[in-house]
Design an enzyme around this catalytic site. Structure first.
Site, mmCIF file in Angstrom:
data_model
loop_
_atom_site.group_PDB
_atom_site.id
_atom_site.type_symbol
_atom_site.label_atom_id
_atom_site.label_comp_id
_atom_site.label_asym_id
_atom_site.label_seq_id
_atom_site.Cartn_x
_atom_site.Cartn_y
_atom_site.Cartn_z
ATOM 1 N N HIS A 142 5.147 30.369 -4.615
ATOM 2 C CA HIS A 142 6.058 29.909 -5.671
ATOM 3 C C HIS A 142 7.393 29.423 -5.113
ATOM 4 O O HIS A 142 8.124 28.708 -5.792
ATOM 5 C CB HIS A 142 6.269 31.006 -6.722
ATOM 6 C CG HIS A 142 7.186 32.117 -6.313
ATOM 7 N ND1 HIS A 142 6.736 33.350 -5.912
ATOM 8 C CD2 HIS A 142 8.536 32.183 -6.252
ATOM 9 C CE1 HIS A 142 7.761 34.131 -5.638
ATOM 10 N NE2 HIS A 142 8.873 33.446 -5.835
ATOM 11 N N ASP A 172 -0.179 34.166 -4.024
ATOM 12 C CA ASP A 172 1.225 33.770 -3.905
ATOM 13 C C ASP A 172 1.667 33.715 -2.444
ATOM 14 O O ASP A 172 2.749 34.178 -2.092
ATOM 15 C CB ASP A 172 2.131 34.715 -4.697
ATOM 16 C CG ASP A 172 3.506 34.093 -4.973
ATOM 17 O OD1 ASP A 172 3.659 32.869 -4.790
ATOM 18 O OD2 ASP A 172 4.428 34.842 -5.351
ATOM 19 N N GLY A 243 15.890 34.896 -4.079
ATOM 20 C CA GLY A 243 16.178 34.480 -2.705
ATOM 21 C C GLY A 243 15.476 35.359 -1.686
ATOM 22 O O GLY A 243 15.232 34.956 -0.554
ATOM 23 N N ASN A 244 15.127 36.598 -2.091
ATOM 24 C CA ASN A 244 14.330 37.475 -1.227
ATOM 25 C C ASN A 244 12.862 37.073 -1.218
ATOM 26 O O ASN A 244 12.103 37.496 -0.329
ATOM 27 C CB ASN A 244 14.416 38.931 -1.680
ATOM 28 C CG ASN A 244 15.581 39.687 -1.085
ATOM 29 O OD1 ASN A 244 16.467 40.131 -1.791
ATOM 30 N ND2 ASN A 244 15.581 39.841 0.230
ATOM 31 N N SER A 245 12.442 36.287 -2.197
ATOM 32 C CA SER A 245 11.028 35.919 -2.310
ATOM 33 C C SER A 245 10.537 35.261 -1.026
ATOM 34 O O SER A 245 11.167 34.347 -0.500
ATOM 35 C CB SER A 245 10.825 34.955 -3.474
ATOM 36 O OG SER A 245 11.006 35.601 -4.698
#
Length: 273
Positions: A142, A172, A243-245
């Protein structure tokens, strides 16, 4: 008194002396104090002692993992084209209110620039980690979904245009490649071996703050959410924000056992779950 009787008397006196000494020691420490009886145990590493004694916890220090593997964690910036613009959203692309990036866009991109043909350009950020020295990077699908341009920034401030080699939306996970060599890499571990209560560390770029480290524990394993994915989640209480994704989740051995993928909250930000 013959010689045999003398020897027996000496042995008996020694036993009495040992008994008195043991009683005196008991008065100070009590029975069962292994630290007084086996002082050599204190020379062993604290984690080794804890591993041998169930129910014992030790202090955690993640600084060595951050120093060793932090350079292998990258910041990912993406530029894509929005599909449509709802009225009254300040020219923002339409996003699901439950999507963590909705809060990110509202805070950091109140004015979305228009493309050369009048389309809206959407900018986003995420994280990733290098798994091979020749430029292979793992991140969330994503993070790069619909991206027209992907830029990877290393901790030494070098920037590279990245190519999306493939993405699987069910799990993902996406694979990127940059044209670079001799890069720092992470070490992959076995998530099946992770235990509930085990300390874990996340490194990523929450709200654009690159290479930020946050820590917590594994709260549960084999979680699932009603979104159609088939991959069981590792639930943690590590502070993870937009932003950690795509960033890595490390165990205490410095092995990556997961990718920080979702925030389950009402605000799109960290709530301890």
């Amino acid at each position: 008194m013959n010689q045999k009787t003398l020897k027996r008397s000496a042995i008996a006196a020694s036993l009495v002396a040992l008994s008195v000494a043991g009683y005196a020691q008991f008065g100070k420490t009590g029975w069962g104090r292994a630290d007084a009886a086996v002082p050599a145990v204190s020379a062993q590493p604290a984690q080794a002692v804890a591993a041998a004694i169930p129910g014992v916890a030790t202090a955690t220090d993640f600084s060595g993992i951050v120093q060793r593997y932090g350079p292998a964690v990258v910041n990912i910036s993406v530029v894509g084209k929005a599909q449509r613009t709802p009225a009254g959203f300040n020219d923002m692309p339409e996003l699901d209110p439950d999507d963590p990036f909705s809060q990110f866009f509202r805070r950091f991109a109140p004015q979305v620039p228009r493309g050369p043909r009048g389309g809206l350009l959407v900018r986003g950020q995420g994280s990733g980690f290098i798994v091979s020295a020749d430029g292979l990077i793992l991140t969330n699908a994503h993070v790069v979904d619909g991206a027209q341009e992907v830029t990877v920034k290393l901790t030494d401030r070098r920037e590279f245009k990245a190519k999306v080699l493939g993405a699987d939306h069910q799990s993902d996970v996406a694979v990127l490649r940059i044209d670079a060599h001799d890069l720092p890499t992470v070490k992959l571990g076995d998530p099946a071996a992770a235990k509930v209560g085990e300390p874990v560390l996340a490194i990523g770029s929450p709200y654009g703050f690159e290479n930020s480290a946050t820590a917590g524990i594994i709260s549960a394993k084999s979680r699932s959410l009603p979104d159609g994915t088939y991959v069981p989640f590792i639930q943690t209480d590590v502070a993870v924000n937009p932003g950690n994704s795509g960033g890595p989740l490390f165990n205490m051995k410095g092995e990556v056992i997961g990718i920080n993928s979702q925030i389950y909250s009402q605000t799109g930000g960290y709530q301890g779950l």
